[in-house]
Write an enzyme that holds these catalytic residues in place. Sequence first.
Site, short mmCIF file in Angstrom:
data_model
loop_
_atom_site.label_atom_id
_atom_site.label_comp_id
_atom_site.label_asym_id
_atom_site.label_seq_id
_atom_site.Cartn_x
_atom_site.Cartn_y
_atom_site.Cartn_z
N ASP A 13 0.81 -1.22 0.00
CA ASP A 13 0.00 0.00 0.00
C ASP A 13 0.85 1.27 0.00
O ASP A 13 0.46 2.29 0.56
CB ASP A 13 -0.96 0.02 1.20
CG ASP A 13 -1.85 -1.21 1.20
OD1 ASP A 13 -2.26 -1.65 0.11
OD2 ASP A 13 -2.14 -1.73 2.30
N LYS A 16 1.82 2.12 -5.10
CA LYS A 16 2.38 1.58 -6.34
C LYS A 16 1.47 1.84 -7.53
O LYS A 16 1.93 2.20 -8.61
CB LYS A 16 2.59 0.06 -6.20
CG LYS A 16 3.55 -0.33 -5.09
CD LYS A 16 3.64 -1.84 -4.93
CE LYS A 16 2.40 -2.49 -4.38
NZ LYS A 16 2.06 -2.16 -2.98
N GLY A 40 -4.66 -4.33 -3.75
CA GLY A 40 -5.69 -3.31 -3.94
C GLY A 40 -4.98 -2.01 -4.25
O GLY A 40 -4.27 -1.48 -3.40
P1 GDP Z 1 -0.76 0.28 -3.55
O1 GDP Z 1 -1.40 -0.96 -3.10
O2 GDP Z 1 0.70 0.32 -3.32
O3 GDP Z 1 -1.10 0.65 -4.97
O4 GDP Z 1 -1.35 1.45 -2.64
P2 GDP Z 1 -2.90 1.67 -2.25
O5 GDP Z 1 -3.59 2.23 -3.44
O6 GDP Z 1 -3.45 0.45 -1.61
O7 GDP Z 1 -2.76 2.72 -1.09
C1 GDP Z 1 -2.21 3.99 -1.30
C2 GDP Z 1 -3.28 5.05 -0.98
O8 GDP Z 1 -2.67 6.32 -0.91
C3 GDP Z 1 -4.35 5.16 -2.07
O9 GDP Z 1 -5.56 5.50 -1.47
C4 GDP Z 1 -3.82 6.30 -2.95
O10 GDP Z 1 -4.89 6.99 -3.61
C5 GDP Z 1 -3.18 7.18 -1.93
N1 GDP Z 1 -2.00 7.94 -2.40
C6 GDP Z 1 -1.03 7.56 -3.27
N2 GDP Z 1 -0.07 8.50 -3.34
C7 GDP Z 1 -0.43 9.48 -2.48
C8 GDP Z 1 0.19 10.71 -2.07
O11 GDP Z 1 1.28 11.09 -2.50
N3 GDP Z 1 -0.50 11.45 -1.14
C9 GDP Z 1 -1.69 11.06 -0.62
N4 GDP Z 1 -2.28 11.85 0.29
N5 GDP Z 1 -2.28 9.91 -0.98
C10 GDP Z 1 -1.65 9.12 -1.88
P1 IMO Z 2 -0.98 -4.21 -2.24
O1 IMO Z 2 -0.60 -4.74 -3.59
C1 IMO Z 2 -0.87 -4.73 2.08
C2 IMO Z 2 -0.85 -8.85 3.54
C3 IMO Z 2 -2.05 -9.32 4.33
C4 IMO Z 2 -1.38 -10.31 5.27
C5 IMO Z 2 -0.32 -10.95 4.37
C6 IMO Z 2 -0.74 -12.27 3.77
O2 IMO Z 2 -2.25 -3.45 -2.22
O3 IMO Z 2 0.16 -3.47 -1.62
P2 IMO Z 2 -2.38 -12.90 1.76
O4 IMO Z 2 -3.85 -12.64 1.58
O5 IMO Z 2 -1.52 -12.32 0.69
O6 IMO Z 2 -2.07 -14.35 2.03
O7 IMO Z 2 -2.02 -12.14 3.14
O8 IMO Z 2 -0.07 -10.02 3.35
N1 IMO Z 2 -1.15 -8.29 2.22
C7 IMO Z 2 -1.10 -6.99 1.92
N2 IMO Z 2 -0.87 -5.91 2.70
N3 IMO Z 2 -1.05 -4.56 0.76
C8 IMO Z 2 -1.25 -5.63 -0.04
O9 IMO Z 2 -1.28 -5.54 -1.39
C9 IMO Z 2 -1.32 -6.91 0.53
N4 IMO Z 2 -1.53 -8.16 0.05
C10 IMO Z 2 -1.42 -8.99 1.08
O10 IMO Z 2 -2.66 -8.25 5.03
O11 IMO Z 2 -0.70 -9.60 6.28
MG MG Z 3 -2.89 -1.60 -1.80
#
Ligand code: GDP
Ligand code: IMO
Ligand code: MG
Length: 432
Positions: A13, A16, A40
């Site tokens: 999270d 990316k 996600g």
């Molecule tokens: P990912 O799984 O690595 O793609 O990250 P996620 O999308 O799960 O979580 C990142 C969250 O931060 C999302 O809700 C993005 O919309 C938000 N986000 C990404 N870059 C920035 C940033 O520079 N500033 C803020 N405030 N939010 C960001």
């Molecule tokens: P993105 O791509 C954050 C974590 C789960 C748990 C562990 C194992 O959005 O960064 P799993 O369901 O993969 O067997 O769970 O990995 N986990 C994540 N945490 N971001 C994710 O994906 C994750 N995908 C799995 O919370 O700790």
């Molecule tokens: Mg994510």
Amino acid sequence: MPATVIVGAQWGDEGKGKIVDLLAQHSDIVCRYQGGPNAGHTIVVGSETYKIRALPSGIVRGKPCVIGNGCVVDLEVLIGELDEFERRGHPTDEVYVSGNAHLIMPWHVAIDQVSERRLGKLAIGTTKRGIGPCYADKAMRLGIRVQDILDPKILRQKIEVALAEKNLWLERVYETEPFELETVATQYEDYAQRLRPFVADTSLYVDTALRNGKLVLFEGAQATLLDLDHGTYPFVTSSNPVAAYAAIGVGIGLKRIDRVLGVAKAYVTRVGEGPFPTLIPEPQQTRMRELGGEYGTVTGRERLCGWLDLVALRYAIRVNGIDQLALTKLDVLSELAELPVCNRYRLRDGSETSEFPAHQSDFHAAEPVYEVLPGWREPLDACASIDDLPAAARAYVEFVERELGTEVTLVGTGAERERILSPHGVASVAGA
Ligand code: GDP
Ligand code: IMO
Ligand code: MG
């Protein structure tokens, strides 16, 4: 330099999806190489928000998208996403799914759920999407693959063979409901009809593109510290998010990868269980979660927040070969007067180290040693370039660069697509 891996440098999270979306505008193809709908990725474009779990984030820019052999595919989720993107006016005819990717079947999801419940206090805190059981079957050579949907007879036969064993486990070991062959077979024949046109030889497709000088992004899901081999085992996912796996998970030679961009938040978050040295205590924990909107995209769970951990980032740089960093969510820190940054761990014997402990029990016992940097308490909304950042925000970024010996080439200042600062321009980060 056409092939760039984008890899999460923390516990997931990091943003990316947003970085891939940004670089995709200067790229020709975007590939996912591991993981499944445990991912996600949120992408915000004006008033539109996209939450993507299965497709590569390049779909939002209309780029050809590859789901590589290293991924696990939940047909229901993938088809749902294809339908949604089509409904929202995004063409999906250039989505290519590897025939060698494994299918997440309903029993994988059921087993993930019951086994987490049975583990009780020892649970991993998985996303309960069947990821672990699916990769386990792949390693056991019992899996059903995407290519098996090409022939209705083979598909039905494989479901039948798998169910004969899985139902025994479900009923006798897990004491839960079995699956009915007819129901699953009919459902999967429906899915198969929808997905057949997308099945492709993705290794050949990507290799040919690279030979023709195309720019290809490899989008990691999850992250370094969730890596099955290099993460904080057993609190990890069941695939290898680290950059080297991009070659395996798409089916190209490792020498084809040119660059590795690590994505890190300006602080750290973690969902699920497991040790977390820089965890922020209450009441600041709740404040950070609110400021950063730290709730899981897939499960809606609260993400735990921690201060930036340079020991863990140094490790991520090492095991991925990261040569540049994107630092996201710097804007979230704007409210805070002081910013602790962990640059060393204190170990049980009192010694201090700047390197990530090689053994689990040392990591569990590690205490963060902080350097406290001044905050800036100004919003970053109006910053159009790195030079516009408040002096303390610039100093924060420079501290990270200096301590890690790695350049920060992108700085996130908001969730929206355009809220990114780039000293050398986005095109150069994409290798264009
Ligand atoms: P990912 O799984 O690595 O793609 O990250 P996620 O999308 O799960 O979580 C990142 C969250 O931060 C999302 O809700 C993005 O919309 C938000 N986000 C990404 N870059 C920035 C940033 O520079 N500033 C803020 N405030 N939010 C960001
Ligand atoms: P993105 O791509 C954050 C974590 C789960 C748990 C562990 C194992 O959005 O960064 P799993 O369901 O993969 O067997 O769970 O990995 N986990 C994540 N945490 N971001 C994710 O994906 C994750 N995908 C799995 O919370 O700790
Ligand atoms: Mg994510």
